[in-house]
Design an enzyme around this catalytic site. Structure first.
Site, PDB file in Angstrom:
ATOM      1  N   VAL A  47     -16.812  65.868  10.243  1.00 39.62           N
ATOM      2  CA  VAL A  47     -17.971  65.471   9.455  1.00 39.62           C
ATOM      3  C   VAL A  47     -17.519  64.530   8.340  1.00 39.62           C
ATOM      4  O   VAL A  47     -16.568  64.842   7.607  1.00 39.62           O
ATOM      5  CB  VAL A  47     -18.682  66.700   8.857  1.00 39.62           C
ATOM      6  CG1 VAL A  47     -19.914  66.262   8.070  1.00 39.62           C
ATOM      7  CG2 VAL A  47     -19.108  67.657   9.958  1.00 39.62           C
ATOM      8  N   ASP A 155     -24.065  80.679  17.056  1.00 40.99           N
ATOM      9  CA  ASP A 155     -22.803  80.676  16.298  1.00 40.99           C
ATOM     10  C   ASP A 155     -23.090  80.786  14.800  1.00 40.99           C
ATOM     11  O   ASP A 155     -22.520  80.059  13.990  1.00 40.99           O
ATOM     12  CB  ASP A 155     -22.002  79.411  16.603  1.00 40.99           C
ATOM     13  CG  ASP A 155     -20.552  79.507  16.087  1.00 40.99           C
ATOM     14  OD1 ASP A 155     -20.059  80.642  15.933  1.00 40.99           O
ATOM     15  OD2 ASP A 155     -19.949  78.461  15.834  1.00 40.99           O
TER      16      ASP A 155
END
Length: 985
Positions: A47, A155
């Site tokens: 990211v 998740d």
């Protein structure tokens, strides 16, 4: 150039080069985004903080970490699926995805940049347990929204949750999200470019475990499909860890011991933990091995976590006081936490209605160049703002009531489902305003006024009685999304975008599994029928309404059955011209609608349509009664000042007018126009229609000056009227009023202008008026051309019992008389009269009286005085039977009787009838109204008789008549009165 191997990471190498050679001027870019710095790495992705040059904002961009994956194609598909998952969700507790794209071999997702901490880093700092629970409740709201949209995160863990600087919690990293109904089969073929169905594609084989083991439920460890209950397990494991400082199950150095998970061996909380036992009990249930033993939904779990009896007793007064607060203030339960279990719902309108969206809409409407742009904005946007504020208040109120345990989960779901549909309507309305074209701008304010009322979402009786959603949770989500789509289609119906609305309905009906739930099927067919009726396809609308009605009746869907029956009845009566069928169905329609009397919108619509059905059967009294009930109902509930209410009020005025009760109609028409000006603006297109009817009513009251004063600004600005039909209407009615006021030249000018403005809308009635105007002017050829054009417009063969033919004969008789062909005129009039000898309906009796009045005048002109009197007395009796005492048609026949009596030298009778005529005219007409002047002059002549001098009262009446006739430029009549006055000094 050789394709890079999977272990290559072009972006990572570019960033390394920039670090080694800092003087390099070229920035590293991902698509159109400029990379600023690395934010973090995960198992599959990297990211970066980036800058969006086009929108001048900082964003986050996630890109595949190809060096760490074995199957780049599969990983790209997962990232694409993450973007699609995030894009399907619009919720304040879920990170917003802006764009998914590909640059070279790299797939990336651009999303909002969050300044803050991950939840695990935030929890690592000392926190009160209430703060921790409040933060997790916000995260739970994000999961709850995902589950409603049919998605499972798979998740969830503290590292996948962020808390921004304002304390707002956002769930991110939907890389493993899947539709809840997606089976996990064998690996798929490579997805096609720009595939929009990745969420429904299996990217793992059965038995392949994805997720983070420490927070993973046993079914996911076993490779079974994950569900919303799986997210609940992960959520409870993460919350346990943040509250008690460790995982809920023992570890063996590598991971959580699966046998403890399966056995439910949860580590007890520390002995001195301040966390109440009720919270531990909730977590223990959420951590059960079998999904069926956990809470039924995230919603139920969150309610239990938020229920704090002690805090409720301490703060209930303050909490209820803040339940309606909007504008960035959360709803607090206890303590001084900045994290709100019920965060302000206004965030759910982000992008739908907020300051930025309002600015965009203003610019778009002004860009149309319409002269009405600012007026529409000033009227519409405050109303949108009020609607958005009320929606926020109701959403907040629903959350608080549910959190306090004051409402069941089922009722909460019904309320939020209703509010979600209202939000979809609001979004579509705002979109329609922002995408408006100049010629459509008049419809925008009306569309805002037609937004479905919000108070129905708080009507607990109606919500409890409403159709329950499907029991299957996945089907429930799909049905809700389709209902929101139908709400948007309704907005397109109100804004004249029929094709867009039908396209949406078609997509709903194409989902065979969803429309197997018959209540949704009924709702879709109702919307399709309404759109088809609006578009003029009556045959298709009938089929759609039939399908909607049978589906609604089969499932007990009362509101849809009621509304469909009303609209279907109106379709049969008015559009398909089958009044007998509609009247036969009316008891059935009434019975269905009596069951929804509590719904003001539905029941007032029924009353309005039932009135129209009675009108089609010529039962005007019953039509008026029902229409007045509709208006009273809406006014009682504060819903008269809406487009629907104004239309119903206007209908009441129209019925009074058509029945000849012009005085009763007038204040109603004026009120409808005043409300329209207040709500819709003075320049909106429908106002032309209102002004035209008001002008006609002025004319029927003997006030042609006032009538033309209403129309003069409209006709002067005729090119400013967007609708060609309304241009024609304004011009044609101006011509009709001028003709009634005996100004044939002006009448012909305006009628011919109306025909040029909209030849396709120049109807039978207007041709009759043009036929009379040209005849008065002595233009026989033009009169004959109008005569032929009028007949050509009537598609069916005419017979004597057809009111079109009766009106035609009356107009033709008047036209022939104006050309001096009086015998031919009498022949036409006698033919028309013969068809109405046995008439009993009020409208037919009025038509018979009008024909008899015209016959009496023409026979008197020929000197056939006895026959003239017979005709006039018959006309008087008919008028007196069906008209109110001060109706000017009653005065017209009395004036004709007075003039006939003068012709016969019967002065006493002349005085009687002339005085009655003058009394009626004087009560309602303008002081210089020409028939009033004639009545006064007739009274003066009758009072004088054969005497050489006139009494003072007679001279005064004659002087008044002279003044009025001069004002009206009646040269011939002015000379006649002047001559009489000279003779009777």
């Amino acid at each position: 150039m050789a394709r890079p191997e999977p272990q290559d990471d072009p972006l990572g190498k570019a960033l390394m080069r920039r670090a080694l050679f800092p003087r390099r001027n070229q920035p590293v870019r991902i698509g159109r985004y400029t990379v600023l710095k690395l934010l973090g790495e995960g198992g599959m992705g990297v990211v970066y903080a980036c800058f969006d040059d086009q929108l001048d904002r900082k964003i986050a961009v996630k890109i595949l970490h190809l060096a760490r994956v074995r199957d780049p194609e599969l990983s790209r598909a997962r990232l694409m699926r993450e973007a699609q998952a995030m894009a399907r969700l619009s919720h304040p507790n879920i990170v917003t995805a802006f764009e998914v794209g590909q640059t070279g071999e790299q797939v990336y997702v651009a999303m909002e940049f969050i300044r803050g901490l991950t939840l695990d880093a935030w929890c690592a700092q000392p926190r009160k347990w209430r703060e921790v629970v409040a933060a997790f409740v916000q995260a739970g709201r994000g999961l709850e929204a995902a589950h409603r949209a049919g998605l499972v995160h798979r998740d969830f863990k503290p590292q996948n949750v962020m808390i921004d600087e304002d304390g707002r919690v956002k769930v991110l990293d939907f890389g493993l999200a899947r539709g809840q109904d997606s089976a996990e089969e064998a690996p798929p073929e490579p997805p096609p470019e720009n595939s929009g169905a990745l969420l429904q594609r299996a990217l793992t084989r059965t038995g392949v475990m994805l997720g983070t083991p420490a927070y993973m439920p046993p079914e996911q460890r076993a490779g079974l499909p994950a569900s919303a209950a799986s997210d609940q397990f992960s959520f409870c494991a993460a919350l346990y860890q943040c509250l008690y400082g460790g995982l809920p199950f023992a570890t063996d150095g590598f991971g959580v011991r699966i046998e403890d998970v399966l056995a439910g061996n949860i580590i007890p909380p520390p002995s001195r933990s301040p966390v109440p036992s009720r919270v531990f009990k909730a977590l223990r249930r959420g951590l059960m091995a079998a999904p069926a033993d956990r809470f039924a939904s995230m919603t139920e779990l969150l309610v239990v976590l938020q229920r704090d009896p002690a805090a409720i007793y301490r703060r209930v007064g303050a909490l209820l006081g803040t339940a309606a607060v909007a504008g960035g203030v959360g709803i607090y339960f206890a303590g001084g936490s900045t994290l709100a279990p019920c965060p302000d719902a206004h965030a759910e309108l982000a992008g739908i209605w907020d300051e930025d969206r309002a600015g965009v809409v203003r610019e778009a409407v002004r860009a149309t160049g319409s002269p009405r742009a600012d007026e529409v904005l000033d009227l519409a946007l405050p109303e949108v703002e009020r609607y958005a504020d009320e929606w926020t208040r109701m959403r907040n109120e629903a959350c608080v009531a549910h959190a306090l345990g004051q409402q069941s989960a089922q009722l909460f779901d019904q309320r939020t489902s209703c509010l979600d549909q209202r939000r979809a309507s609001l979004a579509a309305t705002v979109d329609a305003i922002g995408a408006a074209e100049a010629e459509k701008i008049d419809e925008l304010r009306a569309a805002v006024g037609r937004l479905p009322p919000l108070d129905s979402c708080a009507d607990f009786t109606a919500l409890t009685a409403a159709m329950p959603p499907p029991s299957d949770p996945l089907l429930r989500v799909r049905v809700q999304k389709h209902r929101e789509a139908l709400a948007r289609a309704q907005v397109y119906e109100h804004t004249g975008q029929k094709d867009r609305g039908l396209e949406i309905v078609g997509e709903v009906l194409a989902d065979a599994e969803a429309v197997a739930y018959e209540p949704l099927q009924a709702e879709a067919y109702l919307r399709r029928g309404s759109l088809e009726m609006q578009g003029g396809d009556s045959a298709a609308a009938e089929k759609s309404f039939d399908a909607a009605l049978w589906a609604a009746l089969a499932t007990g869907h009362g509101p849809v059955a009621a509304q469909t029956s009303s609209r279907r009845g109106f379709l049969h009566a008015v559009r398909l011209q089958r009044p007998a069928q509609a009247l036969a169905d009316l008891p059935f329609i009434t019975a269905l609608n009596r069951r929804v009397q509590h719904d003001v919108e539905l029941y007032s619509e029924y009353l309005n349509y039932a009135g129209a059905i009675h009108l089609s059967g010529d039962d005007w009294a019953e039509a008026l009664k029902l229409s007045e009930q509709a208006v009273a109902l809406r006014e009682q509930h504060g819903r008269l000042a809406t487009p629907q209410g104004i239309g119903m009020l206007f209908n009441v005025g129209l019925i009074h007018r058509e029945e000849g009760r012009y005085e009763q109609a007038h204040p109603i028409l004026l009120r409808a126009i005043a409300l329209s000006d207040e709500i819709l603006g003075r320049q909106q297109a429908e106002r032309t229609l209102f002004e035209v009817v008001l002008a006609l009513n002025y004319q029927n009251l003997g006030r042609p000056r006032a009538a033309l004063e209403v129309l003069r600004p409209v006709v002067r600005d005729i090119d400013g009227i967007a609708s060609k039909e309304y241009r024609k209407l304004a011009l044609a009615v101006a011509g009709m009023i001028e003709l009634a006021d005996e100004d044939a030249a002006a009448a012909r000018r305006d009628l011919e202008a109306a025909r040029r403005a909209s030849p396709e809308h120049f109807n039978f009635l207007y041709w009759l008026e043009l036929m009379r105007a040209t005849a008065i002017e002595g233009d026989a050829a033009a009169m004959q051309a109008a005569h032929d054009a009028a007949l050509a417009l009537v598609a069916r063969p005419l017979d004597l019992h057809d009111f079109y033919y009766q009106d035609f004969l009356l107009a033709h008789g008047r036209a022939l008389a104006s050309l001096g062909r009086t015998r031919e005129a009498i022949e036409a009039l006698e033919t028309a009269k013969g068809a109405l000898v046995e008439a009993t309906a009020a409208r037919d009796i009025r038509r018979r009286a009008a024909i008899a009045l015209e016959l009496g005048k023409r026979r008197a002109r020929l000197g056939e005085l006895d026959l003239a009197e017979q005709a006039l007395q018959a006309a008087r009796q008919d008028y007196d039977q069906v008209l109110s005492p001060r109706n000017l048609e009653r005065a017209d026949v009395r004036l004709a009787l007075g003039e006939l009596a003068l012709q016969r030298g019967n002065f006493a009778t002349a005085s009687h009838w002339s005085a009655e005529a003058a009394s009626i005219y004087g009560a309602v007409a303008e002081p210089d109204y020409t028939p009033l002047a004639r009545a006064r002059f007739a009274s003066a002549r009758a009072a004088t008789g054969t005497a050489d001098s006139a009494p003072p009262a007679a001279r005064e009446a004659a002087e008044q008549a002279l003044s009025a006739l001069r004002a009206r430029s009646r040269a011939d009549e002015v000379r006649a009165v002047e001559s009489w006055l000279a003779e009777h000094r």
